[in-house]
Motif scaffolding. Structure first.
Motif, short mmCIF file in Angstrom:
data_model
loop_
_atom_site.label_atom_id
_atom_site.label_comp_id
_atom_site.label_asym_id
_atom_site.label_seq_id
_atom_site.Cartn_x
_atom_site.Cartn_y
_atom_site.Cartn_z
N LYS A 81 -25.73 24.67 55.31
CA LYS A 81 -25.93 25.68 56.36
C LYS A 81 -24.65 25.86 57.17
CE LYS A 81 -29.03 26.99 60.08
NZ LYS A 81 -30.19 26.61 60.90
N ALA A 82 -23.97 24.76 57.45
CA ALA A 82 -22.73 24.81 58.24
C ALA A 82 -21.54 25.31 57.42
CB ALA A 82 -22.42 23.44 58.83
N HIS A 83 -21.54 25.03 56.12
CA HIS A 83 -20.40 25.35 55.25
C HIS A 83 -20.86 25.94 53.92
CE1 HIS A 83 -17.55 23.34 57.91
NE2 HIS A 83 -18.47 22.41 58.05
N PRO A 84 -21.45 27.13 53.96
CA PRO A 84 -21.93 27.73 52.71
C PRO A 84 -20.81 28.04 51.71
CG PRO A 84 -22.06 29.31 54.51
CD PRO A 84 -21.69 27.99 55.11
N GLU A 85 -19.58 28.08 52.20
CA GLU A 85 -18.43 28.39 51.33
C GLU A 85 -17.96 27.19 50.51
OE1 GLU A 85 -16.60 26.55 54.98
OE2 GLU A 85 -18.37 27.76 54.56
N ILE A 86 -18.45 26.00 50.83
CA ILE A 86 -18.04 24.79 50.11
C ILE A 86 -19.22 24.30 49.27
CG2 ILE A 86 -17.13 22.44 50.30
CD1 ILE A 86 -15.94 23.23 53.01
N PRO A 87 -19.15 24.46 47.94
CA PRO A 87 -20.27 24.04 47.10
C PRO A 87 -20.44 22.52 47.07
CG PRO A 87 -18.43 24.78 45.76
CD PRO A 87 -18.05 25.03 47.19
N VAL A 88 -21.66 22.13 46.74
CA VAL A 88 -22.02 20.71 46.66
C VAL A 88 -22.41 20.40 45.22
CG1 VAL A 88 -23.69 18.96 47.40
CG2 VAL A 88 -22.81 20.62 49.06
N SER A 89 -21.91 19.28 44.72
CA SER A 89 -22.31 18.77 43.41
C SER A 89 -22.93 17.40 43.62
CB SER A 89 -21.10 18.63 42.48
OG SER A 89 -20.55 19.89 42.20
N TRP A 90 -23.85 17.06 42.74
CA TRP A 90 -24.52 15.76 42.80
C TRP A 90 -24.06 14.87 41.64
CZ3 TRP A 90 -28.03 14.59 46.66
CH2 TRP A 90 -28.45 15.65 47.46
N VAL A 91 -23.91 13.57 41.93
CA VAL A 91 -23.56 12.58 40.92
C VAL A 91 -24.52 11.40 41.07
CG1 VAL A 91 -21.81 10.90 40.19
CG2 VAL A 91 -21.13 13.23 40.77
N ASP A 92 -25.08 10.97 39.97
CA ASP A 92 -25.97 9.81 39.96
C ASP A 92 -25.19 8.61 40.50
OD1 ASP A 92 -27.56 7.59 39.32
OD2 ASP A 92 -28.09 8.37 37.36
N GLU A 93 -25.71 7.99 41.55
CA GLU A 93 -24.97 6.88 42.16
C GLU A 93 -25.54 5.51 41.81
OE1 GLU A 93 -25.13 7.42 46.44
OE2 GLU A 93 -26.89 6.17 46.54
N ARG A 94 -26.44 5.46 40.81
CA ARG A 94 -26.96 4.15 40.41
C ARG A 94 -25.81 3.23 40.03
NH1 ARG A 94 -31.27 5.68 35.95
NH2 ARG A 94 -29.95 7.50 35.90
N PHE A 95 -25.89 2.03 40.48
CA PHE A 95 -24.96 0.95 40.15
C PHE A 95 -23.59 1.07 40.82
CE2 PHE A 95 -27.65 1.67 36.35
CZ PHE A 95 -28.49 0.58 36.51
N THR A 96 -23.37 2.08 41.69
CA THR A 96 -22.05 2.18 42.32
C THR A 96 -21.76 1.00 43.23
OG1 THR A 96 -22.92 3.64 44.06
CG2 THR A 96 -21.85 4.69 42.16
N SER A 97 -22.78 0.47 43.92
CA SER A 97 -22.54 -0.70 44.78
C SER A 97 -22.17 -1.91 43.94
CB SER A 97 -23.78 -1.01 45.63
OG SER A 97 -23.99 0.01 46.56
N VAL A 98 -22.82 -2.08 42.81
CA VAL A 98 -22.49 -3.19 41.90
C VAL A 98 -21.05 -3.03 41.40
CG1 VAL A 98 -23.04 -4.27 39.69
CG2 VAL A 98 -24.88 -3.56 41.22
#
Length: 139
Positions: A81-98
């Motif tokens: 809503k604040a930055h409609p000009e900047i797209p968002v992508s999702w990445v599976d974050e499973r195991f990133t802490s490990v």
């Protein structure tokens, strides 16, 4: 080129990583209190050109959404809503802490440093961003 920024969104803290302007290397940037995250990001994008935001998608090991996913989606909705000009992508974050803990071990960090949860969050954001960059190169 503009930078790509990634977020490892947490209930209390969020790790942030960013690429270099050529989008070759991902590096840890900061760990920010989640309550201050949107303001922090607004200030960052005001002084740095950001082309895309990559957000870690929290999932359980079995692939189902984690309990944090609704909070992450609510944050992403506020961001868009604040930055409609900047797209968002999702990445599976499973195991990133490990993987972050393993990177800390491999890097020779002392036990006390490895217990620094803020550093783990920042490294996790870096891993998320690196995963995104690698997936783009494979396409």
């Amino acid at each position: 080129m503009a930078r790509i920024l990634s977020i490892d969104y947490g209930r209390r803290r969020s790790g942030i990583a960013v690429t270099d302007p050529l989008q070759i290397i991902a590096g840890g940037l900061a760990t920010v209190s989640t309550s201050e995250l949107l303001d922090w990001l607004n200030q960052y994008v005001a002084r740095e050109e950001v082309e895309r935001v990559v957000v870690g998608e929290p999932r359980q090991t079995n692939g189902l959404p984690s309990e944090n996913l609704p909070r992450v989606k609510a944050f992403v909705a506020r961001w868009q809503k604040a930055h409609p000009e900047i797209p968002v992508s999702w990445v599976d974050e499973r195991f990133t802490s490990v993987m972050a803990h393993q990177a800390m071990l491999d890097g020779g960090l002392k036990k006390k440093d490895r217990q620094n949860k803020a550093l783990v969050d920042e490294i996790s954001a870096t891993i998320i961003l690196q995963s995104f960059l690698e997936s783009r190169r494979l396409k």
